[in-house]
Design a protein around this motif. Structure first.
Motif, PDB file in Angstrom:
ATOM      1  N   TYR A 175      -8.222   6.180   1.025  1.00 31.19           N
ATOM      2  CA  TYR A 175      -8.479   5.193  -0.031  1.00 31.19           C
ATOM      3  C   TYR A 175      -8.292   3.765   0.492  1.00 31.19           C
ATOM      4  CZ  TYR A 175      -7.970   9.427  -2.741  1.00 31.19           C
ATOM      5  OH  TYR A 175      -8.129  10.705  -3.211  1.00 31.19           O
ATOM      6  N   VAL A 180       1.999   1.914  -3.582  1.00 28.28           N
ATOM      7  CA  VAL A 180       0.912   2.363  -4.460  1.00 28.28           C
ATOM      8  C   VAL A 180       0.530   3.803  -4.145  1.00 28.28           C
ATOM      9  CG1 VAL A 180      -1.498   2.005  -5.086  1.00 28.28           C
ATOM     10  CG2 VAL A 180       0.029   0.040  -4.842  1.00 28.28           C
ATOM     11  N   TRP A 187      -6.881  -7.599  -0.480  1.00 25.35           N
ATOM     12  CA  TRP A 187      -7.714  -6.394  -0.349  1.00 25.35           C
ATOM     13  C   TRP A 187      -7.869  -6.021   1.119  1.00 25.35           C
ATOM     14  CZ3 TRP A 187      -9.642 -11.253  -0.586  1.00 25.35           C
ATOM     15  CH2 TRP A 187     -10.710 -11.581   0.236  1.00 25.35           C
ATOM     16  N   LEU A 197      -7.524  -0.184  -0.939  1.00 26.18           N
ATOM     17  CA  LEU A 197      -6.890  -0.796  -2.103  1.00 26.18           C
ATOM     18  C   LEU A 197      -7.163  -2.281  -2.185  1.00 26.18           C
ATOM     19  CD1 LEU A 197      -3.302   0.797  -1.979  1.00 26.18           C
ATOM     20  CD2 LEU A 197      -5.389   1.737  -2.973  1.00 26.18           C
ATOM     21  N   VAL A 230      -4.020  -2.981  -9.806  1.00 28.50           N
ATOM     22  CA  VAL A 230      -4.351  -2.315  -8.549  1.00 28.50           C
ATOM     23  C   VAL A 230      -5.733  -1.691  -8.678  1.00 28.50           C
ATOM     24  CG1 VAL A 230      -3.739  -0.445  -6.967  1.00 28.50           C
ATOM     25  CG2 VAL A 230      -1.942  -1.844  -7.994  1.00 28.50           C
ATOM     26  N   LYS A 256       0.835  -1.211   0.000  1.00 30.34           N
ATOM     27  CA  LYS A 256       0.000   0.000   0.000  1.00 30.34           C
ATOM     28  C   LYS A 256       0.862   1.251   0.000  1.00 30.34           C
ATOM     29  CE  LYS A 256      -3.930   2.267   2.192  1.00 30.34           C
ATOM     30  NZ  LYS A 256      -4.956   2.230   3.229  1.00 30.34           N
ATOM     31  N   VAL A 310      -8.430   0.885  -6.713  1.00 33.11           N
ATOM     32  CA  VAL A 310      -8.492   1.942  -5.696  1.00 33.11           C
ATOM     33  C   VAL A 310      -9.944   2.375  -5.512  1.00 33.11           C
ATOM     34  CG1 VAL A 310      -7.692   4.245  -5.022  1.00 33.11           C
ATOM     35  CG2 VAL A 310      -6.202   2.747  -6.388  1.00 33.11           C
ATOM     36  N   VAL A 335      -5.535  -5.712  -4.788  1.00 31.76           N
ATOM     37  CA  VAL A 335      -4.518  -6.071  -5.780  1.00 31.76           C
ATOM     38  C   VAL A 335      -4.839  -7.435  -6.362  1.00 31.76           C
ATOM     39  CG1 VAL A 335      -2.075  -6.618  -6.140  1.00 31.76           C
ATOM     40  CG2 VAL A 335      -2.713  -4.731  -4.633  1.00 31.76           C
TER      41      VAL A 335
END
Length: 261
Positions: free
Chosen positions: A60, A35, A215, A62, A124, A32, A126, A64
């Protein structure tokens, strides 16, 4: 929910884990902190702007999808450092090279081992939370025209393909967004894309039908139809706390493996 997706690919990437001493390990999927650092660089946020960095870090969630974890690459480093002078502390490598230039010959050599992932490809996702400082549309525009240089975990790991960001509206879950993403071939094929990873990319990058998903948030944020009782929930220390002091705190994330068909 609205979800912004983009891909990360490069010949080398490094997704930092907890580093102690001379060993700098990498995970096999994006962290994280990496990113958010990439998004912050695209938006032009300075590292020492603690206020906006904090809002970015908290705004945010995230997820992946790992299409290819790539190959593990270890690099052996040696670096000369100046000797210490009283209570003075060299805070950066630049300080060592500039302020300690005359004392390097009196110092020693530091040995270190650094890890990278070679030819890894990941998607990714978001999702903006209630207090997100930027809309997903604004982030998408900046990913297409970044302010600062973008890299994959370390400055020595540049992107090797466009991020190809896509903003998907009103998705049921992270998994639905991953399935709806329209892939663009990394290697030229001479054929129009069908939205799936091309056969040529799959061959050279070793992409199979297997997928690894990570996640944060509630388990049902990932999928409301899959049986997620086989998921793992674990702690990862990659939630940025201060970019200026380079501090991170733990966060909870889920992991789910989906076998190929």
């Amino acid at each position: 929910m609205d979800i912004l997706l983009f891909r990360l690919y490069g010949p080398m990437a490094s997704w930092g884990e907890i580093a102690v001493g001379e060993s700098r390990h990498t995970a096999n999927y994006p962290s994280k902190s990496a990113v958010l650092g990439l998004i912050g660089a695209a938006l032009g946020i300075e590292r020492d702007d603690e206020v906006i960095q904090s809002r970015l870090q908290q705004g945010y969630a995230l997820a992946v999808e790992v299409l290819s974890a790539g190959q593990l690459l270890r690099d052996y480093h040696t670096a000369q450092v100046p000797d210490s002078v009283g209570k003075f502390t060299y805070r950066t490598r630049r300080d060592e090279l500039v302020l300690g230039k005359e004392r390097i010959r009196l110092g020693g050599t530091i040995l270190s081992s650094r890890e990278y992932r070679s030819d890894a490809l990941a998607l990714v996702a978001v999702r903006a939370l209630a207090d997100a400082p930027f809309s997903l549309g604004q982030i998408r525009e900046k990913l297409l025209r970044p302010v600062f240089h973008l890299y994959l975990g370390r400055k020595s790991c540049p992107l090797a393909a466009p991020l190809h960001p896509q903003l998907l509206i009103d998705q049921a879950s992270f998994l639905a967004a991953f399935k709806a993403y329209r892939h663009q071939s990394l290697l030229p094929t001479g054929q129009s894309s069908d939205g799936q990873p091309s056969e040529r990319d799959c061959y050279w990058l070793g992409i199979s039908g297997e997928r690894h998903y990570f996640w944060e948030g509630a388990p049902e944020d990932f999928s409301d139809s899959l049986d997620l009782t086989r998921r793992q929930t674990r702690i990862r220390h990659d939630q940025p706390l201060s970019r200026k002091r380079w501090q991170f705190v733990p966060r909870q994330e889920h992991y789910f493996y989906q076998a190929g068909e």
